[in-house]
Design a protein around this motif. Sequence first.
Motif, mmCIF file in Angstrom:
data_model
loop_
_atom_site.group_PDB
_atom_site.id
_atom_site.type_symbol
_atom_site.label_atom_id
_atom_site.label_comp_id
_atom_site.label_asym_id
_atom_site.label_seq_id
_atom_site.Cartn_x
_atom_site.Cartn_y
_atom_site.Cartn_z
ATOM 1 N N ILE A 213 -5.330 33.485 55.199
ATOM 2 C CA ILE A 213 -6.744 32.960 55.832
ATOM 3 C C ILE A 213 -6.520 31.852 56.801
ATOM 4 C CG2 ILE A 213 -7.632 31.252 54.154
ATOM 5 C CD1 ILE A 213 -10.530 32.919 54.794
ATOM 6 N N GLY A 214 -5.308 31.077 56.208
ATOM 7 C CA GLY A 214 -4.819 29.813 57.007
ATOM 8 C C GLY A 214 -5.516 28.492 56.845
ATOM 9 N N ASP A 232 -27.954 39.906 40.208
ATOM 10 C CA ASP A 232 -28.416 41.566 39.776
ATOM 11 C C ASP A 232 -27.488 42.246 40.699
ATOM 12 O OD1 ASP A 232 -30.256 40.584 38.087
ATOM 13 O OD2 ASP A 232 -31.861 41.006 39.281
ATOM 14 N N GLU A 233 -27.007 41.657 41.745
ATOM 15 C CA GLU A 233 -26.214 42.609 42.755
ATOM 16 C C GLU A 233 -24.851 42.823 42.306
ATOM 17 O OE1 GLU A 233 -28.154 40.027 43.680
ATOM 18 O OE2 GLU A 233 -29.192 40.672 45.523
ATOM 19 N N ALA A 234 -24.604 42.038 41.318
ATOM 20 C CA ALA A 234 -23.421 42.123 40.469
ATOM 21 C C ALA A 234 -23.503 42.812 39.092
ATOM 22 C CB ALA A 234 -22.473 40.916 40.235
ATOM 23 N N SER A 235 -24.481 43.668 38.891
ATOM 24 C CA SER A 235 -24.584 44.075 37.721
ATOM 25 C C SER A 235 -24.044 45.296 37.068
ATOM 26 C CB SER A 235 -26.198 44.694 37.733
ATOM 27 O OG SER A 235 -26.230 45.822 38.696
ATOM 28 N N LEU A 236 -23.026 45.618 37.966
ATOM 29 C CA LEU A 236 -22.125 46.724 37.373
ATOM 30 C C LEU A 236 -20.686 46.266 36.978
ATOM 31 C CD1 LEU A 236 -21.701 49.770 36.679
ATOM 32 C CD2 LEU A 236 -20.960 49.973 38.954
ATOM 33 N N ILE A 237 -20.658 44.698 37.381
ATOM 34 C CA ILE A 237 -19.314 44.032 37.398
ATOM 35 C C ILE A 237 -19.236 43.361 36.095
ATOM 36 C CG2 ILE A 237 -17.669 42.470 38.407
ATOM 37 C CD1 ILE A 237 -19.070 43.250 41.110
ATOM 38 N N THR A 238 -18.249 43.589 35.269
ATOM 39 C CA THR A 238 -18.038 42.963 34.097
ATOM 40 C C THR A 238 -16.369 43.004 33.798
ATOM 41 O OG1 THR A 238 -18.806 42.090 31.790
ATOM 42 C CG2 THR A 238 -18.510 44.272 32.167
ATOM 43 N N GLY A 239 -15.768 41.767 33.346
ATOM 44 C CA GLY A 239 -14.221 42.026 32.963
ATOM 45 C C GLY A 239 -13.509 41.878 34.207
ATOM 46 N N ALA A 240 -14.141 41.423 35.330
ATOM 47 C CA ALA A 240 -13.479 41.381 36.613
ATOM 48 C C ALA A 240 -12.947 39.812 36.622
ATOM 49 C CB ALA A 240 -14.273 41.679 37.721
ATOM 50 N N VAL A 241 -11.627 39.857 37.308
ATOM 51 C CA VAL A 241 -11.185 38.427 37.756
ATOM 52 C C VAL A 241 -11.214 38.441 39.099
ATOM 53 C CG1 VAL A 241 -9.188 36.742 37.366
ATOM 54 C CG2 VAL A 241 -10.041 38.453 35.568
ATOM 55 N N LEU A 242 -12.048 37.951 39.794
ATOM 56 C CA LEU A 242 -12.420 38.111 41.193
ATOM 57 C C LEU A 242 -11.519 36.952 42.025
ATOM 58 C CD1 LEU A 242 -13.783 39.044 43.718
ATOM 59 C CD2 LEU A 242 -15.501 37.324 43.306
ATOM 60 N N ASN A 243 -10.615 37.442 43.009
ATOM 61 C CA ASN A 243 -9.807 36.358 43.718
ATOM 62 C C ASN A 243 -10.453 35.695 44.874
ATOM 63 O OD1 ASN A 243 -7.529 37.348 42.114
ATOM 64 N ND2 ASN A 243 -7.056 38.919 43.544
ATOM 65 N N VAL A 244 -10.616 34.415 44.727
ATOM 66 C CA VAL A 244 -11.339 33.617 45.898
ATOM 67 C C VAL A 244 -10.207 32.876 46.416
ATOM 68 C CG1 VAL A 244 -13.214 32.268 46.540
ATOM 69 C CG2 VAL A 244 -13.228 33.626 44.332
ATOM 70 N N ASP A 245 -9.206 33.379 47.054
ATOM 71 C CA ASP A 245 -7.868 32.729 47.534
ATOM 72 C C ASP A 245 -7.431 32.942 48.755
ATOM 73 O OD1 ASP A 245 -7.470 35.724 47.564
ATOM 74 O OD2 ASP A 245 -5.649 35.372 46.030
ATOM 75 N N GLY A 246 -8.442 33.288 49.788
ATOM 76 C CA GLY A 246 -8.059 33.397 50.977
ATOM 77 C C GLY A 246 -6.813 34.523 51.491
ATOM 78 N N GLY A 247 -6.680 35.399 50.358
ATOM 79 C CA GLY A 247 -5.497 36.460 50.550
ATOM 80 C C GLY A 247 -4.279 36.081 49.922
ATOM 81 N N TYR A 248 -4.086 35.000 49.069
ATOM 82 C CA TYR A 248 -2.993 34.591 48.640
ATOM 83 C C TYR A 248 -2.221 35.750 47.581
ATOM 84 C CZ TYR A 248 0.595 31.801 46.113
ATOM 85 O OH TYR A 248 1.764 31.258 45.634
ATOM 86 N N LEU A 249 -3.077 36.087 46.737
ATOM 87 C CA LEU A 249 -2.531 37.405 45.947
ATOM 88 C C LEU A 249 -2.545 38.868 46.470
ATOM 89 C CD1 LEU A 249 -4.472 36.254 42.839
ATOM 90 C CD2 LEU A 249 -2.072 35.939 43.207
ATOM 91 N N ALA A 250 -2.615 38.755 47.913
ATOM 92 C CA ALA A 250 -2.614 39.918 48.424
ATOM 93 C C ALA A 250 -1.058 40.346 48.923
ATOM 94 C CB ALA A 250 -3.679 40.193 49.747
ATOM 95 N N HIS A 251 -0.238 39.446 48.817
ATOM 96 C CA HIS A 251 1.130 39.542 48.900
ATOM 97 C C HIS A 251 1.782 40.396 48.284
ATOM 98 C CE1 HIS A 251 1.832 36.275 52.324
ATOM 99 N NE2 HIS A 251 0.885 35.488 51.587
#
Length: 251
Positions: A213-214, A232-251
Motif C-alpha cells: 500500500i506504500g 453484527d456485520e461480522a456475525s459469521l466470523i470467529t477464529g479469524a486472524v484478520l490482516n490489517v497490514d497494507g498487503g504485507y502478508l500477501a507476498h
Amino acid sequence: MTTSEQFAGRVAMVTGAGSGIGRASALAFAARGVAVGVCDVNAEGGKETVSLIESVGGKALFLHTDVASGDAVREAVDTIVASYGGLHFAHNNAGTFAMALTGELSEADFTRVLNVNLLGVFLCMRHQIPRMLEAGGGAIVNTASIWAHTGMPTQAAYVASKHGVAGLTKTAAIEYAAQGVRVNAVSPGYIETPMTAANPPDAVAAILSRQPIGRAGQPEEVAAAAAWLCSDEASLITGAVLNVDGGYLAH
C-alpha cells in the motif's frame, strides 16, 4: 438494525488503551455509543483517553491494569461490569517488545514480553468470557501482528508471543462459538504508534518496503477493523486472524 443501534447500551473493555491502537479502539467503541473500560498501566495516558471520550459525550472509566496479573485483570473486569451492568466487547491490545538476537535475549526480557503479550491475552479472556456468557454473548478481538505469521530477526519474544495469540484466539473461538461468544484477532502491519516509534529507521524502512500500500498504517484503521469484528456485520466470523497490514502478508 443500524450500527449505532447494535452498539447502543453495550460495554467494552480495551487494554493498552492509553495510546496508539488501544486509544483509537477505545475512541472507536465510544463513538458507536459503547461505554468503555479504558485499561492501561500508564495512568496518565489512560486518563487522557477517558477525557477524550468524555469530551465528545461518551462514557468511559480508567482502570489501572497490569494485564500480566490475574488479580488486576479480574478486578478490572469486575469494576467494568459493576459500573456499566455487563461486558459485551473486548479488545485485548496491550503489548510490549524486547529487541535482541535470540542468542543474546535475556530470560527476563523474554519472560516480560510473553507475560504481557500472551499471558495477558489469556488472563483477559479468562475473566472476560464468563461475563460475556452472563450477558448472553459477546465478541473479543485480540491484537496479534504480522509477526504472528512469520519470523523477524531480533524479535524472538514478540514473534513467539504473537504466534501464541493467534493460537489462543482460534482455540477460544472453537470453544465458545456455540455459546454466542466470537473471538477473532487483528494482525497489524507497521502502524504509526508510540511503541513502533522506538524501532530503528532502517528496520521501519525495510518493513514499509514490503507493505504494497506504500505507507504506514494508522491506529484508527486497526481500530475500525476491531470494531467491525465486534459488530453484527461480522456475525459469521470467529477464529479469524484478520490482516490489517497494507498487503504485507500477501507476498
